[in-house]
Design a protein around this motif. Structure first.
Motif, PDB file in Angstrom:
ATOM      1  N   ASP A  17      67.323 -77.075-152.005  1.00  7.97           N
ATOM      2  CA  ASP A  17      66.271 -77.121-153.035  1.00  7.97           C
ATOM      3  C   ASP A  17      65.493 -78.440-152.939  1.00  7.97           C
ATOM      4  OD1 ASP A  17      67.167 -74.783-155.181  1.00  7.97           O
ATOM      5  OD2 ASP A  17      68.853 -75.698-154.135  1.00  7.97           O
ATOM      6  N   LEU A  27      64.071 -71.690-161.182  1.00  3.65           N
ATOM      7  CA  LEU A  27      64.965 -72.496-162.014  1.00  3.65           C
ATOM      8  C   LEU A  27      64.334 -72.724-163.384  1.00  3.65           C
ATOM      9  CD1 LEU A  27      66.013 -75.096-159.304  1.00  3.65           C
ATOM     10  CD2 LEU A  27      67.571 -73.508-160.460  1.00  3.65           C
ATOM     11  N   GLY A  55      69.492 -79.251-160.907  1.00  2.30           N
ATOM     12  CA  GLY A  55      70.103 -77.973-161.256  1.00  2.30           C
ATOM     13  C   GLY A  55      70.177 -77.714-162.739  1.00  2.30           C
ATOM     14  N   ALA A  56      71.299 -77.117-163.185  1.00  3.50           N
ATOM     15  CA  ALA A  56      71.457 -76.743-164.589  1.00  3.50           C
ATOM     16  C   ALA A  56      71.335 -77.955-165.505  1.00  3.50           C
ATOM     17  CB  ALA A  56      72.800 -76.051-164.794  1.00  3.50           C
ATOM     18  N   ARG A  77      75.057 -73.619-170.009  1.00  3.65           N
ATOM     19  CA  ARG A  77      74.980 -73.634-168.546  1.00  3.65           C
ATOM     20  C   ARG A  77      75.298 -72.266-167.972  1.00  3.65           C
ATOM     21  NH1 ARG A  77      79.028 -77.337-165.060  1.00  3.65           N
ATOM     22  NH2 ARG A  77      80.467 -75.751-165.843  1.00  3.65           N
ATOM     23  N   PHE A  81      72.955 -69.955-165.714  1.00  9.20           N
ATOM     24  CA  PHE A  81      73.369 -69.410-164.426  1.00  9.20           C
ATOM     25  C   PHE A  81      73.111 -67.901-164.359  1.00  9.20           C
ATOM     26  CE2 PHE A  81      76.794 -72.864-163.553  1.00  9.20           C
ATOM     27  CZ  PHE A  81      75.804 -73.714-163.053  1.00  9.20           C
ATOM     28  N   TYR A  84      69.426 -67.327-163.967  1.00  6.97           N
ATOM     29  CA  TYR A  84      68.955 -67.715-162.631  1.00  6.97           C
ATOM     30  C   TYR A  84      69.400 -66.701-161.589  1.00  6.97           C
ATOM     31  CZ  TYR A  84      68.247 -70.424-158.382  1.00  6.97           C
ATOM     32  OH  TYR A  84      67.847 -70.836-157.136  1.00  6.97           O
ATOM     33  N   THR A 116      74.137 -78.096-149.357  1.00  5.06           N
ATOM     34  CA  THR A 116      73.562 -78.133-150.701  1.00  5.06           C
ATOM     35  C   THR A 116      74.650 -78.289-151.750  1.00  5.06           C
ATOM     36  OG1 THR A 116      72.289 -76.834-152.328  1.00  5.06           O
ATOM     37  CG2 THR A 116      73.628 -75.596-150.759  1.00  5.06           C
ATOM     38  N   ASN A 117      74.285 -78.821-152.897  1.00  8.60           N
ATOM     39  CA  ASN A 117      75.217 -78.864-154.025  1.00  8.60           C
ATOM     40  C   ASN A 117      75.174 -77.576-154.845  1.00  8.60           C
ATOM     41  OD1 ASN A 117      76.342 -81.310-153.433  1.00  8.60           O
ATOM     42  ND2 ASN A 117      75.542 -82.395-155.204  1.00  8.60           N
ATOM     43  N   LYS A 118      74.273 -76.680-154.498  1.00  8.32           N
ATOM     44  CA  LYS A 118      74.225 -75.368-155.149  1.00  8.32           C
ATOM     45  C   LYS A 118      75.534 -74.640-154.844  1.00  8.32           C
ATOM     46  CE  LYS A 118      70.209 -72.264-155.558  1.00  8.32           C
ATOM     47  NZ  LYS A 118      69.246 -73.175-156.170  1.00  8.32           N
ATOM     48  N   THR A 123      73.942 -69.876-153.385  1.00  3.34           N
ATOM     49  CA  THR A 123      73.500 -70.190-152.032  1.00  3.34           C
ATOM     50  C   THR A 123      73.588 -68.983-151.115  1.00  3.34           C
ATOM     51  OG1 THR A 123      74.313 -72.446-152.307  1.00  3.34           O
ATOM     52  CG2 THR A 123      73.836 -71.730-150.074  1.00  3.34           C
TER      53      THR A 123
END
Length: 225
Positions: A17, A27, A55-56, A77, A81, A84, A116-118, A123
């Motif tokens: 992202d 998002l 992110g969130a 959150r 999610f 999203y 990614t941290n997703k 992902t």
């Protein structure tokens, strides 16, 4: 600023992202639906975009002014999610120049991948749906290893999946944690200054080996090394 970190490179790893894809519209839409579901006025995308990389945490901060310490954060959150998950490919686009960059890497027989941290929950379906990622040799999510960035573990895992040493890879990202992780992994690092940068963000202060203002800048960097 080409130099030693970009010589003898055999792979390029990217954040997702804000580096490869512009996911801010989806998002932001997921968070804004939470507002309108509660009878609140919608917010423009421009409010959400600078925080998309967070992110969130970032989206809920914009939508409701709350932080992870808030007692309702975890419930909100999960609602975010769910929203999203239902819309994450509706408005998301590939940044201009990225398809050409990836095509050139493939032509040069240079491996590439994503770190990614997703979470994999998002992902994996996202990268399966977007044709860009069919040639990616590794996709590592925020929960693939016990640690997420800025810890170097996900980057080291991606290099291992490509069959390479970390020093044979460079990492490109639009957040300071990307550069911290890349440096800790022993990789060359590139700050993507075209990503989700807030008004007070200064990529020059992150300590990256180089900074690019467009995806094409990475090709120039590699070709001049």
């Amino acid at each position: 600023m080409a130099g030693l970190p970009f010589r003898n490179i055999r792979a390029v790893l990217f954040d997702l992202d804000g580096t490869l894809i512009d996911s801010a519209p989806d998002l932001g839409a997921a968070a804004d639906k939470m507002r309108t579901d509660r009878g609140l006025l919608p917010l423009p995308l421009e409010r959400y975009r600078p925080m998309a990389g967070a992110g969130a945490r970032g989206m809920l901060g914009v939508a409701f002014g709350i932080s992870p310490e808030h007692p309702e954060f975890l419930a909100l959150r999960e609602e975010f999610f769910t929203n999203y998950e239902s819309c994450m490919t509706e408005r998301t686009t590939i940044f201009d120049g990225v398809p050409q960059l990836v095509s050139r890497l493939v032509e040069c027989r240079m491996a590439w991948g994503v770190v990614t941290n997703k979470s994999a929950r998002f992902t994996e379906p996202l990268t399966r749906k977007l044709p860009l990622f069919t040639t990616a040799g590794a996709v590592v999510s925020g929960d693939t290893t016990p640690h997420a960035k800025p810890h170097p573990a996900p980057l080291i895992e991606a290099a291992a999946r490509l069959g390479l040493a970390p020093g044979e890879c460079i990492y490109v990202g639009d957040d300071e944690r990307d550069i911290v992780a890349g440096l800790a992994a022993g990789m060359g690092t590139v700050a993507a200054a075209y990503g989700y940068l807030g008004a007070t963000t200064q990529p020059a202060e992150w300590g990256a080996h180089a900074t690019i203002n467009s995806p094409a800048g990475l090709l120039q960097l590699l070709e001049s090394a």
